[in-house]
Structure formats: structure tokens, C-alpha cells
Design a protein around this motif. Structure first.
Motif, PDB file in Angstrom:
ATOM      1  N   ALA A  88       6.417  13.747 -67.078  1.00 57.64           N
ATOM      2  CA  ALA A  88       5.173  14.421 -67.461  1.00 57.64           C
ATOM      3  C   ALA A  88       4.726  15.444 -66.426  1.00 57.64           C
ATOM      4  O   ALA A  88       3.838  16.253 -66.682  1.00 57.64           O
ATOM      5  CB  ALA A  88       4.075  13.381 -67.667  1.00 57.64           C
ATOM      6  N   ARG A  89       5.335  15.423 -65.239  1.00 57.25           N
ATOM      7  CA  ARG A  89       4.920  16.388 -64.197  1.00 57.25           C
ATOM      8  C   ARG A  89       5.308  17.804 -64.615  1.00 57.25           C
ATOM      9  O   ARG A  89       6.309  17.994 -65.297  1.00 57.25           O
ATOM     10  CB  ARG A  89       5.609  16.038 -62.874  1.00 57.25           C
ATOM     11  CG  ARG A  89       5.304  14.641 -62.404  1.00 57.25           C
ATOM     12  CD  ARG A  89       4.592  14.570 -61.117  1.00 57.25           C
ATOM     13  NE  ARG A  89       5.252  15.194 -59.998  1.00 57.25           N
ATOM     14  CZ  ARG A  89       5.229  14.664 -58.762  1.00 57.25           C
ATOM     15  NH1 ARG A  89       4.630  13.505 -58.542  1.00 57.25           N
ATOM     16  NH2 ARG A  89       5.776  15.304 -57.761  1.00 57.25           N
ATOM     17  N   PRO A  90       4.561  18.799 -64.192  1.00 60.98           N
ATOM     18  CA  PRO A  90       4.842  20.167 -64.624  1.00 60.98           C
ATOM     19  C   PRO A  90       6.276  20.603 -64.307  1.00 60.98           C
ATOM     20  O   PRO A  90       6.752  20.388 -63.199  1.00 60.98           O
ATOM     21  CB  PRO A  90       3.848  21.002 -63.821  1.00 60.98           C
ATOM     22  CG  PRO A  90       2.788  20.048 -63.388  1.00 60.98           C
ATOM     23  CD  PRO A  90       3.406  18.703 -63.292  1.00 60.98           C
ATOM     24  N   ALA A  91       6.935  21.144 -65.306  1.00 60.65           N
ATOM     25  CA  ALA A  91       8.284  21.711 -65.119  1.00 60.65           C
ATOM     26  C   ALA A  91       8.525  22.679 -66.269  1.00 60.65           C
ATOM     27  O   ALA A  91       7.976  22.510 -67.352  1.00 60.65           O
ATOM     28  CB  ALA A  91       9.342  20.613 -65.106  1.00 60.65           C
ATOM     29  N   ASP A  92       9.343  23.696 -66.028  1.00 60.44           N
ATOM     30  CA  ASP A  92       9.670  24.645 -67.096  1.00 60.44           C
ATOM     31  C   ASP A  92      10.807  24.109 -67.956  1.00 60.44           C
ATOM     32  O   ASP A  92      10.915  24.432 -69.134  1.00 60.44           O
ATOM     33  CB  ASP A  92      10.136  25.981 -66.484  1.00 60.44           C
ATOM     34  CG  ASP A  92       9.096  26.545 -65.532  1.00 60.44           C
ATOM     35  OD1 ASP A  92       7.957  26.740 -65.980  1.00 60.44           O
ATOM     36  OD2 ASP A  92       9.421  26.761 -64.348  1.00 60.44           O
ATOM     37  N   TRP A  93      11.673  23.321 -67.339  1.00 59.19           N
ATOM     38  CA  TRP A  93      12.904  22.878 -68.008  1.00 59.19           C
ATOM     39  C   TRP A  93      13.190  21.449 -67.566  1.00 59.19           C
ATOM     40  O   TRP A  93      13.161  21.148 -66.367  1.00 59.19           O
ATOM     41  CB  TRP A  93      14.045  23.805 -67.582  1.00 59.19           C
ATOM     42  CG  TRP A  93      15.339  23.628 -68.306  1.00 59.19           C
ATOM     43  CD1 TRP A  93      15.727  24.267 -69.442  1.00 59.19           C
ATOM     44  CD2 TRP A  93      16.447  22.795 -67.919  1.00 59.19           C
ATOM     45  NE1 TRP A  93      17.007  23.883 -69.785  1.00 59.19           N
ATOM     46  CE2 TRP A  93      17.471  22.980 -68.869  1.00 59.19           C
ATOM     47  CE3 TRP A  93      16.684  21.896 -66.866  1.00 59.19           C
ATOM     48  CZ2 TRP A  93      18.702  22.319 -68.807  1.00 59.19           C
ATOM     49  CZ3 TRP A  93      17.909  21.232 -66.806  1.00 59.19           C
ATOM     50  CH2 TRP A  93      18.888  21.453 -67.766  1.00 59.19           C
ATOM     51  N   THR A  94      13.421  20.584 -68.538  1.00 58.34           N
ATOM     52  CA  THR A  94      13.718  19.189 -68.227  1.00 58.34           C
ATOM     53  C   THR A  94      14.998  18.782 -68.922  1.00 58.34           C
ATOM     54  O   THR A  94      15.183  19.067 -70.108  1.00 58.34           O
ATOM     55  CB  THR A  94      12.581  18.265 -68.722  1.00 58.34           C
ATOM     56  OG1 THR A  94      11.359  18.707 -68.135  1.00 58.34           O
ATOM     57  CG2 THR A  94      12.834  16.814 -68.332  1.00 58.34           C
ATOM     58  N   MET A  95      15.882  18.137 -68.181  1.00 61.46           N
ATOM     59  CA  MET A  95      17.086  17.568 -68.788  1.00 61.46           C
ATOM     60  C   MET A  95      16.826  16.086 -69.037  1.00 61.46           C
ATOM     61  O   MET A  95      16.424  15.364 -68.125  1.00 61.46           O
ATOM     62  CB  MET A  95      18.269  17.726 -67.820  1.00 61.46           C
ATOM     63  CG  MET A  95      19.461  16.835 -68.126  1.00 61.46           C
ATOM     64  SD  MET A  95      20.176  17.066 -69.774  1.00 61.46           S
ATOM     65  CE  MET A  95      21.061  18.597 -69.553  1.00 61.46           C
TER      66      MET A  95
END
Ligand code: NAD
Ligand code: MG
Length: 395
Positions: A88-95
Motif C-alpha cells: 500500500a506504500r506509494p509506488a509507481d510500479w509494483t510487481m
């Protein structure tokens, strides 16, 4: 600079993702990496990537991870809810490269937060496809498939009108036992099932490839991702694993996607989307390869495959039940409690019991969309029923 998070960083897909990210430190900042029991690898990658947060899914591993990262300034957390919080932490892209149904809640967290989710964890779509896709739509999140076949379909569909698609063909290597005589299959060992002829992958998906449960999951995954009816999805054995999927259009044209069997193709496509960047993968020399072969899957060799269409026909929470029963059957095979060929029987008997079960929430292809609680409840009930079927089989 894009901020990225890798869930399931220590696994096969996670490591291939890190390989690509680590080659371009100027392009990516790593927010979080998560893993389970392999603390040395998790700590090593958290350090070399300069991650802000490292999480182990196992509560009891907290101190071990904290000690390995002491003095680095990297935040440490443990437990399933910490994995979901990392997502849930801010990120532009998550795998999402977690294996199994454990990927569902973290995957949903990443989707709710928005941004792009590169989805390797197919179990998420099998268990809760409608919920996952609807959540992404509401949150404005982009889901990019990372399963090689689905990435291939996604690429073949680029620039096309989805209404003109007639069929999808997913290829399958045929797995470890594609050339075994049928009467030997019952005696196949865990070690034999764990070696894949073409792809280097985690043990669970490798065994699922031998049994074709993997392709059954992928048929459901394709239905959820691309919205095609079950009758428009086909499976074709292609031992060379060079054509990953084909899309058939209403004029009869087939668009095929070819590439070396290397997950960095599909991962890299999702990482660089919507552009294409150079990838460190083998270029195919088709003249040297000479020929590509195809054949229909034999129903006797792969009884698990047909279950996919049954699950899609029954609809509702049946996907969640199917995946859960499959995980129980695979655990029982890994524990040497049942035989290789028993896995498909365990799952189909579990589905038989659930089909008539009125306590099961929401069944039927036209039923309302199952909510998260429905999915989790179906998962729990199916695990209980499947464990009973395994017990009875051992008596
Ligand atoms: P793997 O077993 O190699 O790695 C799994 C990862 O999940 C590890 O980082 C592990 O620590 C983590 N994990 C395990 N249990 C967990 C739990 N309870 N909670 C949180 N994390 C947990 O698996 P893999 O082969 O990399 O596959 C990952 C996913 O990608 C699977 O859904 C698989 O079906 C899919 N996939 C894999 C490949 C491949 O080439 N390996 C190809 C297509 C799709
Ligand atoms: Mg695949």
C-alpha cells in the motif's frame, strides 16, 4: 525516476525483476521488497537496491531480518499484514510475484493505491478476477499481465479492436511428463515433477506445469483479463515454448508472439510499458531452430486442464475454490501423502462437493460479483473439503 515495489522479491519472478531493475539504477528507486523465509537473499537485495523497507511474510523471522539489516537504515517489518502494508506504500510500479492465494490481499492493496501493477501472481485472478479487475477500474490502476502467455496476448492485442477477437490460443510446453507413458505417471516423484524441460521457475508452478494445473489456472486468468468467454479460449501443446500465445481475429488471422523462454521478456515488457526498451534476453535464430511443433493436449494425460472450463461455467466463487483445492492437493503431493495423478482427483472431487453446497456464497456465471469476504470464505471451505478428500484417499 520511478518508484517500484517488488512483492515476492526472493522468488524466481522476483529475482528476474530485480535483475532488470538493478541494471538501471538511474531509472528506478526501490520502495519495498518482500519475501518469506529466505532472509539472506531478502536482506542482500534490500541492501543492494537501497530499498526503504524490507518485509518478511513470516512473523517469526522478524529478528533475523532486523539483525541482517542492522545499521543500514532500511525499515524492517514482518507478517502477512506487513506485506499488505508494504504493497500500500506509494509506488509507481509494483510487481506481484508472490506465489499462491497469499498474493491476493497485497495485490488488492497495490491496486487500491493506484499506479501500475505487474501481475505474475495468477492465483489472484483465478480466485477473485472480477473483484480485482473492478477494483483496478475504480482506483484507476493499470494491471499488466506478466504470465508469459498473457503478456503475449496483451502484446498481440495492442492497437487491435477487442471486439474483433475470435479466439485466444495459450501454448503449453507439456511439462516434465509430456513424453512419459501414461501408466508411469502415477509413480512420478516430487523430484521428477519439479524439473521443467524449458523454463526455470519456482517449484510449485513447475509441478503445476507437469500436471497442467498451471494451464488450467491460465485459461481462467485469460478469461478474467481479456473478457473472452471460456469457449473462445484454447490450449495447444508446443514443446519448444517459443510461441507463447496466439490471438485469432474474426477474419481468420492469427497473431503469434514469439520469444526465448525467459521471463525477463514479459517482466521487462511490463516494466517499460508503454515503451519497449532493450532487454538482456536471447534473440531467436529461427533458421537454427528449424521447426516449431504443435499438438493437442491429451485429456488422459492432463485431466486437470478440463477443470478450467468447468470452473468458468459454474462461475461465482468457484475460481477461489478451485485454486484453494489445487493448493491443498499440491501440498499433499509435496508431502508425499498422495500420488501425482491424485492431485486432479482431489480437486475435481472437491469441486463436486462444492457444486451442490448451498452454504457456499455465490455461484453461477451471472451471479453478482463475489466480494472479498465471499472469496476468502470459499477459499477456506474449499481447503477444508480438499483436506477431507485427501484424508479419505489415504485411508
Ligand atoms: P517462487 O516460489 O519462486 O517465489 C515465490 C515468492 O513468494 C517468494 O519471494 C516467496 O518468499 C514469496 N512467498 C511465498 N509464500 C508467501 C506468503 N505466504 N506470503 C508472502 N509471500 C510469500 O515462485 P515464482 O515461480 O517466482 O512464481 C511467483 C508467481 O508468479 C506465481 O503466482 C506463479 O504462478 C507466477 N508465475 C511464475 C512464472 C515463473 O517463471 N516462475 C511464470 C509465470 C507466472
Ligand atoms: Mg505461463
Amino acid at each position: 525516476m520511478r518508484r517500484v515495489t517488488i512483492l515476492g522479491a526472493t522468488g524466481s519472478v522476483g529475482q528476474s525483476t530485480i535483475d532488470l531493475i538493478a541494471r538501471r539504477p538511474e531509472d528506478f528507486a526501490v520502495e519495498a521488497v518482500t519475501g518469506a523465509g529466505n532472509l539472506d537473499l531478502l536482506a542482500h537485495d534490500a541492501r543492494r537496491l537501497g530499498a526503504r523497507l524490507a518485509v518478511t511474510a513470516r512473523e517469526e523471522c522478524y529478528a533475523g531480518l532486523r539483525d541482517r539489516l542492522a545499521g543500514t537504515g532500511i525499515e524492517v517489518a514482518a507478517g502477512p499484514s506487513a506485506v499488505a502494508e508494504a504493497a500500500a506504500r506509494p509506488a509507481d510500479w509494483t510487481m506481484n510475484a508472490i506465489v499462491g492465494a497469499a498474493g491476493l490481499l497485497p495485490g488488492l492493496e497495490a491496486i487500491r493505491r493506484g499506479g501500475t501493477l505487474a501481475l505474475a501472481n495468477k492465483e489472484t485472478l483465478v480466485a477473485a478476477g472480477r473483484l480485482v479487475m473492478a477494483t483496478a477500474e475504480t482506483a484507476g490502476a493499470t494491471i499488466l499481465p506478466v504470465d508469459s502467455e498473457h503478456s503475449a496476448v496483451f502484446q498481440a492485442l495492442r492497437g487491435e479492436d477487442g471486439r474483433e477477437v475470435e479466439r485466444l490460443i495459450l501454448t503449453a510446453s507439456g511439462g516434465a511428463f509430456r513424453d512419459w507413458s501414461l501408466d508411469r505417471l502415477a509413480d512420478a516423484t516430487v523430484e521428477e515433477a519439479s524439473s521443467h524441460p524449458n523454463w526455470a521457475m519456482g517449484q510449485r508452478i513447475t509441478i503445476d506445469s507437469a500436471s497442467m494445473f498451471n494451464k488450467a489456472l491460465e485459461v481462467i486468468e485469460a478469461h478474467e483479463l481479456f473478457g473472452l468467454p471460456a469457449s473462445a479460449i484454447e490450449v495447444l501443446i508446443h514443446p519448444e515454448s517459443l510461441v507463447h500465445a496466439l490471438v485469432g481475429f474474426r477474419d481468420g488471422a492469427l497473431m503469434a508472439h514469439l520469444g526465448a523462454p525467459d521471463m525477463r521478456h514479459a517482466i521487462g515488457y511490463a516494466l517499460n510499458h508503454p515503451t519497449r526498451a532493450p532487454l538482456p534476453v536471447e534473440r531467436l535464430d529461427l533458421a537454427a531452430i528449424g521447426r516449431l511443433t504443435f499438438r493437442a493436449p491429451e485429456p488422459d494425460r492432463y485431466p486437470a486442464l478440463a477443470l478450467a472450463w468447468r470452473v468458468l461455467e459454474e462461475g461465482g466463487v468457484m475460481g477461489a475454490a478451485f485454486n484453494a483445492a489445487k493448493e491443498v492437493a499440491l501440498d499433499a503431493f509435496l508431502a508425499r501423502s498422495i500420488r501425482f495423478t491424485d492431485m486432479a482427483s482431489v480437486v475435481s472431487r472437491t469441486l463436486d462437493r462444492l457444486s451442490g453446497d448451498t452454504t457456499l456464497p455465490i455461484l453461477g456465471p451471472d451471479s453478482a460479483m463475489p466480494g472479498l469476504e465471499d472469496v476468502l470464505e470459499a477459499d477456506r471451505i474449499a481447503r477444508r473439503r480438499a483436506a477431507e478428500v485427501v484424508e479419505r484417499m489415504r485411508e
